[in-house]
Design an enzyme around this catalytic site. Structure first.
Site, mmCIF file in Angstrom:
data_model
loop_
_atom_site.group_PDB
_atom_site.id
_atom_site.type_symbol
_atom_site.label_atom_id
_atom_site.label_comp_id
_atom_site.label_asym_id
_atom_site.label_seq_id
_atom_site.Cartn_x
_atom_site.Cartn_y
_atom_site.Cartn_z
ATOM 1 N N LYS A 54 -0.978 34.867 39.212
ATOM 2 C CA LYS A 54 -0.121 34.739 38.021
ATOM 3 C C LYS A 54 -0.874 35.236 36.791
ATOM 4 C CE LYS A 54 2.445 30.852 39.974
ATOM 5 N NZ LYS A 54 2.540 29.380 40.070
ATOM 6 N N GLN A 98 -0.176 23.840 37.682
ATOM 7 C CA GLN A 98 -0.025 24.225 39.088
ATOM 8 C C GLN A 98 0.091 22.979 39.976
ATOM 9 O OE1 GLN A 98 0.315 27.518 40.241
ATOM 10 N NE2 GLN A 98 0.921 26.413 42.086
ATOM 11 N N ASP A 121 8.295 26.910 34.155
ATOM 12 C CA ASP A 121 8.634 26.652 35.563
ATOM 13 C C ASP A 121 10.078 26.165 35.699
ATOM 14 O OD1 ASP A 121 6.741 27.308 37.453
ATOM 15 O OD2 ASP A 121 5.553 25.478 37.150
#
Ligand code: NDP
Length: 291
Positions: A54, A98, A121
């Protein structure tokens, strides 16, 4: 029938190209550089790989990034404190914690601590709620990627019967909520199947578009599908393969060979939905920076 192979890698590159151009314009016209903060707790090797790739994509886009790595024994309070700082940091437009987190932390509490405007997200309850009622919001990356794959491969879900197998909060439910909206690029008739179904076949057979988000290797076979179906396989499963260098290979939730015989179009695994997740994260970060 030979199925169209939906090339997720190519479509993801296309999206990243668009994001890169728009980010350049944003920098030139408004002096804004999209900024994404990564928080990685613990030593989970898969999480480390995800954060690295990412971050690499952000570099390609010309984004600003900060990565905070902490060992798994940090306290929840310390993590919430970091999130609070990023919430107030004007250079940061997106915050990505994460998952999974160590067991002593509440993932819900951590997600809810993120400013919904920086929730790239798309997991914050405010954004989930907005998605459900069809309001503009940051949408979860993999589900939004599924919609883009359909649209950019010429398989508009409007008026189609979409059957989703899987009802997780990160894939199945948000895909269902995206595709059933009375909006352009959606407007599908949606059925969601799960382990509560005694027999999956009547559901899978009824699909014009079948979306598998199950997490079980190759359980959907061609015999379970209608001729001309469009198949989007979200599953990523490792199966033993002694002929492979590392002793395993990746397969989807759909048995590709048999499904490709009846499908009009199908995503491969790898190279289908997988690459879309990062592309949509880039898109969400840009969107947050433009808001
Ligand atoms: P979960 O395990 O959270 O959810 C799986 C869902 O599938 C559940 O709703 C479960 O039903 C249902 N299910 C499981 N077995 C069956 C069965 N035999 N028949 C019918 N339904 C079944 O998985 P996720 O949603 O997180 O992920 C699904 C897959 O997608 C995984 O392979 C994952 O690796 C992959 N994935 C890929 C991503 C990407 O490409 N970037 C991102 C995220 C996930 P029930 O609710 O009843 O238990």
């Amino acid at each position: 029938m030979s199925a169209q192979i939906i090339d997720g890698k190519k479509i993801a590159e296309e999206i990243k190209g668009e994001v890169k151009n728009q980010a350049k314009k944003l920098r030139e016209t408004k002096g804004i550089i999209p900024g994404l903060a990564f928080i990685l707790v613990g030593e989970n090797p898969a999480s480390q790989v995800y954060v690295r790739s990412k971050g690499k994509a952000c570099d390609e886009m010309g984004f600003y990034t900060v990565t905070e790595r902490r060992s798994s024994d940090i306290s929840e309070k310390e993590l919430l404190g970091m999130i609070d700082e990023f919430n107030r940091d004007t250079k940061i437009h997106g915050i990505l914690v994460q998952m999974p987190l160590p067991k002593h932390m509440s993932e819900e509490k951590v997600i809810e601590a993120i400013d919904p405007k920086k929730d790239v997200d798309g997991f914050h309850p405010i954004n989930v709620g907005k998605l459900v009622i069809g309001e503009e919001a940051l949408r979860p990356c993999t589900p939004a990627g599924v919609q883009e794959l359909l649209l950019r491969s010429g398989n508009d879900p409007a008026g189609k019967h979409v059957v989703i197998v899987g009802r997780s909060n990160i894939v199945g439910k948000p895909v269902a909520n995206i595709l059933l909206q009375k909006q352009a690029g959606a407007n599908a008739v949606v059925t969601v199947a799960h382990t509560g179904a005694k027999n999956l076949v009547p559901f899978t057979k009824a699909a014009d578009i079948l979306i598998a988000a199950i997490g079980k290797a190759e359980i959907v076979r061609g015999e379970m599908l209608k001729k001309g179906v469009v198949v989007i396989d979200v599953g990523i499963n490792r199966i033993d393969d002694s002929s492979a260098k590392n002793g395993y290979r990746l397969v989807g939730d759909v048995h590709f060979e048999s499904a490709a015989k009846v499908a009009k179009a199908i995503t491969p695994v790898p190279g289908g939905v997988g690459p879309m997740t990062i592309a949509m994260l880039m898109k969400n970060t840009l969107k947050a920076a433009m808001a």
